[in-house]
Design a protein around this motif. Structure first.
Motif, short mmCIF file in Angstrom:
data_model
loop_
_atom_site.label_atom_id
_atom_site.label_comp_id
_atom_site.label_asym_id
_atom_site.label_seq_id
_atom_site.Cartn_x
_atom_site.Cartn_y
_atom_site.Cartn_z
N ASN A 1 2.00 15.61 0.37
CA ASN A 1 1.38 16.88 0.00
C ASN A 1 1.70 17.98 1.00
O ASN A 1 1.82 19.15 0.65
CB ASN A 1 -0.14 16.72 -0.11
CG ASN A 1 -0.55 16.04 -1.41
OD1 ASN A 1 0.13 16.18 -2.43
ND2 ASN A 1 -1.63 15.29 -1.38
N ASP B 1 -1.99 4.30 2.02
CA ASP B 1 -1.74 5.21 0.90
C ASP B 1 -2.20 6.63 1.22
O ASP B 1 -1.57 7.61 0.81
CB ASP B 1 -2.43 4.69 -0.36
CG ASP B 1 -3.92 4.46 -0.17
OD1 ASP B 1 -4.35 4.27 0.98
OD2 ASP B 1 -4.65 4.46 -1.17
N LYS B 2 -3.28 6.76 2.00
CA LYS B 2 -3.77 8.09 2.36
C LYS B 2 -2.79 8.79 3.30
O LYS B 2 -2.59 10.00 3.21
CB LYS B 2 -5.14 7.98 3.02
CG LYS B 2 -6.21 7.38 2.12
CD LYS B 2 -7.53 7.23 2.85
CE LYS B 2 -8.58 6.60 1.95
NZ LYS B 2 -9.87 6.39 2.69
N VAL B 3 -2.18 8.02 4.20
CA VAL B 3 -1.20 8.59 5.12
C VAL B 3 0.00 9.12 4.34
O VAL B 3 0.46 10.26 4.55
CB VAL B 3 -0.75 7.54 6.16
CG1 VAL B 3 0.26 8.14 7.13
CG2 VAL B 3 -1.95 6.99 6.91
N ASP C 1 0.53 8.27 12.22
CA ASP C 1 -0.86 7.84 12.34
C ASP C 1 -0.89 6.52 13.10
O ASP C 1 -0.03 5.66 12.89
CB ASP C 1 -1.49 7.62 10.96
CG ASP C 1 -2.18 8.88 10.44
OD1 ASP C 1 -1.79 9.99 10.88
OD2 ASP C 1 -3.09 8.76 9.60
N ASP D 1 0.19 9.84 1.12
CA ASP D 1 -0.21 10.90 0.21
C ASP D 1 -0.36 12.23 0.95
O ASP D 1 0.10 13.27 0.48
CB ASP D 1 -1.52 10.51 -0.47
CG ASP D 1 -1.90 11.49 -1.57
OD1 ASP D 1 -1.13 11.64 -2.53
OD2 ASP D 1 -2.98 12.12 -1.47
N ASP D 2 -1.00 12.21 2.12
CA ASP D 2 -1.17 13.44 2.88
C ASP D 2 0.18 14.01 3.32
O ASP D 2 0.40 15.23 3.27
CB ASP D 2 -2.04 13.18 4.12
CG ASP D 2 -3.50 13.02 3.78
OD1 ASP D 2 -3.88 13.38 2.64
OD2 ASP D 2 -4.27 12.51 4.62
N GLY E 1 -5.55 1.66 4.27
CA GLY E 1 -5.49 3.08 3.99
C GLY E 1 -4.14 3.74 4.22
O GLY E 1 -4.06 4.95 4.44
N GLU F 1 0.83 -1.20 0.00
CA GLU F 1 0.00 0.00 0.00
C GLU F 1 0.86 1.25 0.00
O GLU F 1 0.59 2.22 -0.73
CB GLU F 1 -0.91 0.02 1.23
CG GLU F 1 -2.15 -0.82 1.13
CD GLU F 1 -3.12 -0.51 2.24
OE1 GLU F 1 -3.53 0.65 2.38
OE2 GLU F 1 -3.46 -1.43 3.00
N ALA G 1 1.37 4.23 -3.05
CA ALA G 1 1.27 5.67 -2.86
C ALA G 1 2.52 6.38 -3.37
O ALA G 1 2.43 7.45 -3.98
CB ALA G 1 1.06 5.98 -1.38
#
Length: 357
Positions: A212, A204-206, A240, A208-209, A202, A49, A53
């Motif tokens: 960014n 990938d969300k960590v 996280d 990605d954020d 999730g 994952e 990302a």
């Protein structure tokens, strides 16, 4: 004959209930007992994952037309990124074979920072299994005057087993991007709402954020940047913590009532309480660290993990005993693990204030 038949039935019922209470037991409670997926597979899926990302961030940055128009990516690097994006759609190995040294200028520097970003995963996997057998028998003795004498007897046979497995793994995004040989990374899994740690969680969300907030969210044109500086802002670390709890259980209380016969002391009724449960609690703490040395070097050296000098490759594998976890890796990986340690310390030593009323 009848009395013996009842006695045999009681024994059969007793052993059947014992078997029910004992069924599904696991002496060493591990995630694979319920999910059918072992610890190593869970770790690989989560690392995949994170890799996905990193790959997506790389392709989005290089192939994005707006980045080219805004001067974030030069023509040569943009062309390389666009070609890589097309090849990656048909060849999962295309990104792993990509050499960032093909890039030029700012694009090469930004990708170097991306590749050197560290990520650490601390796993705390706990399994608790309980099997309880609690029989209760009531005795009576009829008296000549129409009353009865009763007495209840109960017992318990309760068992529980708990296993906690804790370990830490570190990566850099560059190492993940350059390694996709394992088939898990070519067959992404979906969310598992019954047993979450065995599916997509999730990560990938960590990633990605964080990217960014640090690298891509603050990009400005090269000409707008103060000379000799690099515009990398945002938090140098981010952590996280995900917690998943799955509990499966059931109870049964069969009861037998006997008709009184004669005036002897005898069994009036018997119940057999059976309960079994399994509770799996999984804590996944993910820390990401922006390599400060890479961020400060405008003319960064080419960074490919599989081409590191032997001296550094040897240093990467040296375990580092932290205060709460043990980890290894290069500067970025150690930085990510240190961020996880800081988070765990905050959780452990966070003061609790109780106000009495």
């Amino acid at each position: 004959m009848r009395a013996r038949g009842i006695s045999g039935g009681r024994q059969l019922l007793f052993f059947a209930l014992i078997g029910l209470a004992s069924s599904g037991c696991a002496i060493h409670a591990l995630p694979g007992d319920l999910a059918g997926v072992g610890t190593s597979v869970i770790v690989k899926q989560i690392r995949c994952e994170a890799r996905a990302a990193g790959v997506q961030a790389l392709l989005n940055y290089l192939a994005d037309d707006d980045n080219f128009r805004n001067g974030q990516v030069d023509l040569t690097s943009h062309t390389i990124g666009t070609d890589l994006l097309q090849r990656a759609k048909n060849d999962p190995e295309a990104v792993a074979k990509f050499d960032p040294r093909q890039l030029k200028g700012r694009a090469r520097h930004i990708v170097d920072i991306l590749y050197s970003t560290g990520i650490a995963y601390n796993f705390d996997l706990t399994g608790l299994e309980m099997n309880n057998f609690d029989p209760q028998i009531n005795f009576i003795r009829p008296l000549p005057i129409g009353s009865v004498v009763s007495m209840g007897v109960s017992g318990s046979f309760d068992r529980s087993r708990q296993n906690e497995r804790i370990f830490t793994i570190t990566d850099t995004l560059g190492e993940l991007i350059a390694n996709t040989k394992h088939p898990t990374c070519t067959r992404p899994v979906d969310e598992n709402y019954i047993y979450p740690i065995a599916g997509r969680v999730g990560i990938d969300k960590v990633v990605d954020d964080f990217l960014n907030l640090t690298i891509f969210g603050n990009l400005v044109a090269e000409n707008d940047k103060p000379k000799g500086t690099v515009n990398v802002k945002g938090p140098p670390t981010m952590v996280d913590q995900l917690q998943f709890v799955t509990k499966i259980g059931g109870t049964a209380t069969p009861k037998i009532v006997f008709a009184p016969a004669g005036r002897a002391f005898q069994v009036a009724d018997a119940s057999f309480g059976v309960a079994a449960s399994r509770t799996d609690t999984h804590l996944l703490t993910v820390g990401i660290y922006l390599d400060q040395a890479a961020a400060q070097k405008l003319d960064a050296e080419p960074y490919l993990p599989h081409r590191l000098p032997v001296t550094r490759a040897a240093a990467v594998g040296v375990p580092h005993p932290g205060q709460f976890i043990t980890y290894s890796g290069g500067p970025a990986e150690r930085g990510a693990a240190a961020a996880v340690e800081q988070f765990l310390a905050l959780k452990i030593f966070k003061p609790t204030i109780v106000v009495a009323q």
